[in-house]
Write a protein that holds these residues in place. Sequence first.
Motif, PDB file in Angstrom:
ATOM      1  N   MET A  28      48.578  38.766  58.003  1.00  0.00           N
ATOM      2  CA  MET A  28      47.253  38.691  58.614  1.00  0.00           C
ATOM      3  C   MET A  28      46.181  39.272  57.705  1.00  0.00           C
ATOM      4  SD  MET A  28      48.342  39.764  62.491  1.00  0.00           S
ATOM      5  CE  MET A  28      49.775  40.750  62.012  1.00  0.00           C
ATOM      6  N   ARG A  29      46.625  39.954  56.643  1.00  0.00           N
ATOM      7  CA  ARG A  29      45.702  40.613  55.717  1.00  0.00           C
ATOM      8  C   ARG A  29      46.394  40.800  54.377  1.00  0.00           C
ATOM      9  NH1 ARG A  29      47.783  43.829  59.529  1.00  0.00           N
ATOM     10  NH2 ARG A  29      46.115  43.379  60.999  1.00  0.00           N
ATOM     11  N   LEU A  30      45.606  41.004  53.330  1.00  0.00           N
ATOM     12  CA  LEU A  30      46.144  41.200  51.987  1.00  0.00           C
ATOM     13  C   LEU A  30      45.419  42.351  51.305  1.00  0.00           C
ATOM     14  CD1 LEU A  30      46.193  37.470  50.767  1.00  0.00           C
ATOM     15  CD2 LEU A  30      48.201  38.822  51.450  1.00  0.00           C
ATOM     16  N   HIS A  31      46.176  43.103  50.521  1.00  0.00           N
ATOM     17  CA  HIS A  31      45.605  44.161  49.684  1.00  0.00           C
ATOM     18  C   HIS A  31      45.686  43.673  48.236  1.00  0.00           C
ATOM     19  CE1 HIS A  31      44.617  48.247  48.392  1.00  0.00           C
ATOM     20  NE2 HIS A  31      45.559  48.125  47.462  1.00  0.00           N
ATOM     21  N   ILE A  32      44.534  43.433  47.629  1.00  0.00           N
ATOM     22  CA  ILE A  32      44.477  42.827  46.302  1.00  0.00           C
ATOM     23  C   ILE A  32      43.934  43.855  45.302  1.00  0.00           C
ATOM     24  CG2 ILE A  32      43.552  40.919  44.930  1.00  0.00           C
ATOM     25  CD1 ILE A  32      43.086  39.434  47.616  1.00  0.00           C
ATOM     26  N   VAL A  33      44.620  43.981  44.164  1.00  0.00           N
ATOM     27  CA  VAL A  33      44.190  44.926  43.134  1.00  0.00           C
ATOM     28  C   VAL A  33      43.979  44.198  41.813  1.00  0.00           C
ATOM     29  CG1 VAL A  33      44.756  47.015  41.841  1.00  0.00           C
ATOM     30  CG2 VAL A  33      45.449  46.811  44.237  1.00  0.00           C
ATOM     31  N   ASP A  34      42.818  44.400  41.227  1.00  0.00           N
ATOM     32  CA  ASP A  34      42.516  43.894  39.887  1.00  0.00           C
ATOM     33  C   ASP A  34      42.966  44.977  38.902  1.00  0.00           C
ATOM     34  OD1 ASP A  34      41.403  43.121  37.478  1.00  0.00           O
ATOM     35  OD2 ASP A  34      39.405  42.739  38.274  1.00  0.00           O
ATOM     36  N   LEU A  35      44.190  44.847  38.393  1.00  0.00           N
ATOM     37  CA  LEU A  35      44.730  45.871  37.503  1.00  0.00           C
ATOM     38  C   LEU A  35      43.970  45.950  36.184  1.00  0.00           C
ATOM     39  CD1 LEU A  35      48.576  45.406  38.053  1.00  0.00           C
ATOM     40  CD2 LEU A  35      47.171  47.331  38.794  1.00  0.00           C
ATOM     41  N   ASP A  36      43.511  44.801  35.696  1.00  0.00           N
ATOM     42  CA  ASP A  36      42.714  44.806  34.467  1.00  0.00           C
ATOM     43  C   ASP A  36      41.432  45.609  34.684  1.00  0.00           C
ATOM     44  OD1 ASP A  36      44.343  42.909  32.827  1.00  0.00           O
ATOM     45  OD2 ASP A  36      43.835  41.562  34.460  1.00  0.00           O
ATOM     46  N   GLY A  37      40.824  45.406  35.835  1.00  0.00           N
ATOM     47  CA  GLY A  37      39.604  46.127  36.156  1.00  0.00           C
ATOM     48  C   GLY A  37      39.845  47.615  36.330  1.00  0.00           C
ATOM     49  N   ALA A  38      40.975  47.976  36.962  1.00  0.00           N
ATOM     50  CA  ALA A  38      41.290  49.386  37.164  1.00  0.00           C
ATOM     51  C   ALA A  38      41.432  50.109  35.837  1.00  0.00           C
ATOM     52  CB  ALA A  38      42.581  49.516  37.973  1.00  0.00           C
ATOM     53  N   ARG A  39      41.979  49.404  34.859  1.00  0.00           N
ATOM     54  CA  ARG A  39      42.223  50.030  33.555  1.00  0.00           C
ATOM     55  C   ARG A  39      40.950  50.156  32.725  1.00  0.00           C
ATOM     56  NH1 ARG A  39      46.966  48.133  29.298  1.00  0.00           N
ATOM     57  NH2 ARG A  39      47.229  50.178  28.307  1.00  0.00           N
ATOM     58  N   THR A  40      40.097  49.144  32.783  1.00  0.00           N
ATOM     59  CA  THR A  40      38.919  49.110  31.908  1.00  0.00           C
ATOM     60  C   THR A  40      37.628  49.536  32.593  1.00  0.00           C
ATOM     61  OG1 THR A  40      38.367  46.816  32.442  1.00  0.00           O
ATOM     62  CG2 THR A  40      39.954  47.188  30.654  1.00  0.00           C
ATOM     63  N   GLY A  41      37.616  49.488  33.939  1.00  0.00           N
ATOM     64  CA  GLY A  41      36.382  49.771  34.660  1.00  0.00           C
ATOM     65  C   GLY A  41      35.460  48.575  34.753  1.00  0.00           C
ATOM     66  N   ASN A  42      35.925  47.430  34.258  1.00  0.00           N
ATOM     67  CA  ASN A  42      35.143  46.193  34.308  1.00  0.00           C
ATOM     68  C   ASN A  42      35.957  45.104  35.000  1.00  0.00           C
ATOM     69  OD1 ASN A  42      32.818  47.065  32.690  1.00  0.00           O
ATOM     70  ND2 ASN A  42      34.300  47.189  31.028  1.00  0.00           N
ATOM     71  N   PRO A  43      35.664  44.808  36.274  1.00  0.00           N
ATOM     72  CA  PRO A  43      36.423  43.794  37.001  1.00  0.00           C
ATOM     73  C   PRO A  43      36.475  42.470  36.232  1.00  0.00           C
ATOM     74  CG  PRO A  43      34.948  44.950  38.469  1.00  0.00           C
ATOM     75  CD  PRO A  43      34.583  45.381  37.092  1.00  0.00           C
ATOM     76  N   THR A  44      37.676  41.903  36.118  1.00  0.00           N
ATOM     77  CA  THR A  44      37.838  40.673  35.332  1.00  0.00           C
ATOM     78  C   THR A  44      38.499  39.548  36.108  1.00  0.00           C
ATOM     79  OG1 THR A  44      39.939  41.503  34.454  1.00  0.00           O
ATOM     80  CG2 THR A  44      37.975  41.939  33.149  1.00  0.00           C
ATOM     81  N   ASN A  45      38.976  39.825  37.301  1.00  0.00           N
ATOM     82  CA  ASN A  45      39.723  38.803  38.048  1.00  0.00           C
ATOM     83  C   ASN A  45      38.989  38.316  39.297  1.00  0.00           C
ATOM     84  OD1 ASN A  45      42.406  38.447  36.616  1.00  0.00           O
ATOM     85  ND2 ASN A  45      42.366  40.678  36.826  1.00  0.00           N
ATOM     86  N   PHE A  46      37.653  38.439  39.297  1.00  0.00           N
ATOM     87  CA  PHE A  46      36.883  37.976  40.454  1.00  0.00           C
ATOM     88  C   PHE A  46      37.147  36.508  40.810  1.00  0.00           C
ATOM     89  CE2 PHE A  46      33.085  41.061  41.121  1.00  0.00           C
ATOM     90  CZ  PHE A  46      33.980  42.103  41.285  1.00  0.00           C
ATOM     91  N   PRO A  47      37.192  35.587  39.837  1.00  0.00           N
ATOM     92  CA  PRO A  47      37.386  34.176  40.201  1.00  0.00           C
ATOM     93  C   PRO A  47      38.652  33.931  41.013  1.00  0.00           C
ATOM     94  CG  PRO A  47      36.600  34.333  37.956  1.00  0.00           C
ATOM     95  CD  PRO A  47      36.921  35.736  38.387  1.00  0.00           C
ATOM     96  N   VAL A  48      39.773  34.524  40.604  1.00  0.00           N
ATOM     97  CA  VAL A  48      41.020  34.284  41.327  1.00  0.00           C
ATOM     98  C   VAL A  48      41.012  35.017  42.667  1.00  0.00           C
ATOM     99  CG1 VAL A  48      42.324  36.179  40.260  1.00  0.00           C
ATOM    100  CG2 VAL A  48      43.534  34.193  41.147  1.00  0.00           C
ATOM    101  N   ILE A  49      40.375  36.176  42.724  1.00  0.00           N
ATOM    102  CA  ILE A  49      40.287  36.902  43.991  1.00  0.00           C
ATOM    103  C   ILE A  49      39.474  36.099  45.011  1.00  0.00           C
ATOM    104  CG2 ILE A  49      39.286  38.937  45.112  1.00  0.00           C
ATOM    105  CD1 ILE A  49      40.012  40.485  42.522  1.00  0.00           C
ATOM    106  N   ILE A  50      38.363  35.552  44.571  1.00  0.00           N
ATOM    107  CA  ILE A  50      37.540  34.744  45.475  1.00  0.00           C
ATOM    108  C   ILE A  50      38.276  33.482  45.912  1.00  0.00           C
ATOM    109  CG2 ILE A  50      35.405  33.391  45.613  1.00  0.00           C
ATOM    110  CD1 ILE A  50      34.137  35.581  43.802  1.00  0.00           C
ATOM    111  N   LYS A  51      39.073  32.906  45.005  1.00  0.00           N
ATOM    112  CA  LYS A  51      39.887  31.742  45.380  1.00  0.00           C
ATOM    113  C   LYS A  51      40.883  32.102  46.474  1.00  0.00           C
ATOM    114  CE  LYS A  51      39.657  29.153  41.022  1.00  0.00           C
ATOM    115  NZ  LYS A  51      40.443  28.685  39.833  1.00  0.00           N
ATOM    116  N   ILE A  52      41.478  33.286  46.386  1.00  0.00           N
ATOM    117  CA  ILE A  52      42.428  33.732  47.414  1.00  0.00           C
ATOM    118  C   ILE A  52      41.735  33.820  48.766  1.00  0.00           C
ATOM    119  CG2 ILE A  52      43.755  35.720  48.229  1.00  0.00           C
ATOM    120  CD1 ILE A  52      44.517  36.255  45.297  1.00  0.00           C
ATOM    121  N   VAL A  53      40.559  34.419  48.789  1.00  0.00           N
ATOM    122  CA  VAL A  53      39.804  34.564  50.033  1.00  0.00           C
ATOM    123  C   VAL A  53      39.475  33.201  50.627  1.00  0.00           C
ATOM    124  CG1 VAL A  53      37.640  35.376  51.037  1.00  0.00           C
ATOM    125  CG2 VAL A  53      38.828  36.783  49.351  1.00  0.00           C
TER     126      VAL A  53
END
Length: 253
Positions: free
Chosen positions: A45-70
């Motif tokens: 019913m819900r998902l917890h999504i983590v942008d690991l690349d973003g966590a490491r660099t401080g610059n989110p990089t996986n927005f396109p795929v995250i938005i596709k999931i939503v």
Amino acid sequence: MEVWPAIDIRGGRCVRLCQGDFNRETVYGEDPVEMARHWQRLGAMRLHIVDLDGARTGNPTNFPVIIKIVQATGLVCQVGGGLRQTEAVAELLGAGVARVVIGTRAIKDPQWFRELCRRFPGQIVLGLDARDGLVATDGWLETTRESAVEVAQRFQDEPIAAIVYTDIASDGMLKGVNVAAMAALQRSVSVPVIASGGITTLEDIRALKAAGLAGCILGRALYEQRFSLSEALEAAGEREATEGGSVSANSAR
């Protein structure tokens, strides 16, 4: 208790790390969107999504795929990893993400975090990752001298949606969850606490529920079929068990 299947994204793929170590990575799927659909088919019913690349660099990089999931699932999605700018938070929430998890900058810039919570009430989650009880930041690369309880109590009066509490020593190790630490944090604040890290068995889920936790995030144990999503939902009290529900090698890849 809420169940949140985890989708951790690195390099556009669905992976899991052991104790946050980027050199100890297991790839569970090349297509995070299909993985999200997979969990949805099994009753998530819900998902917890983590942008690991973003966590490491401080610059989110996986927005396109995250938005596709939503867009592909319509599920309640909670997203974290490298979210340290108001504009990035606004972009995700505007794209349909239900709530975002803020960790590092909440610790380093508490006033900004307070203002963010007030601008987006009920949509901001405080992410507390702890090593030996002390909060870690910057993708777990730095450890502070503050305890998770101290930080949680500092922000509990803000309009935050929840606190995600990760025990780094347990994360991805399949050696059991630190129920005592999770329960202690939940007792110390009035905010719902979601447990993350080390959940290995259905008994772990039942123990967290009995301890009063508001939710739990399931990662490696779910991907490696230690139990099915249906069984996890039943253990958490979200629904009765149904036949099947485990990950097959074909459907998860």
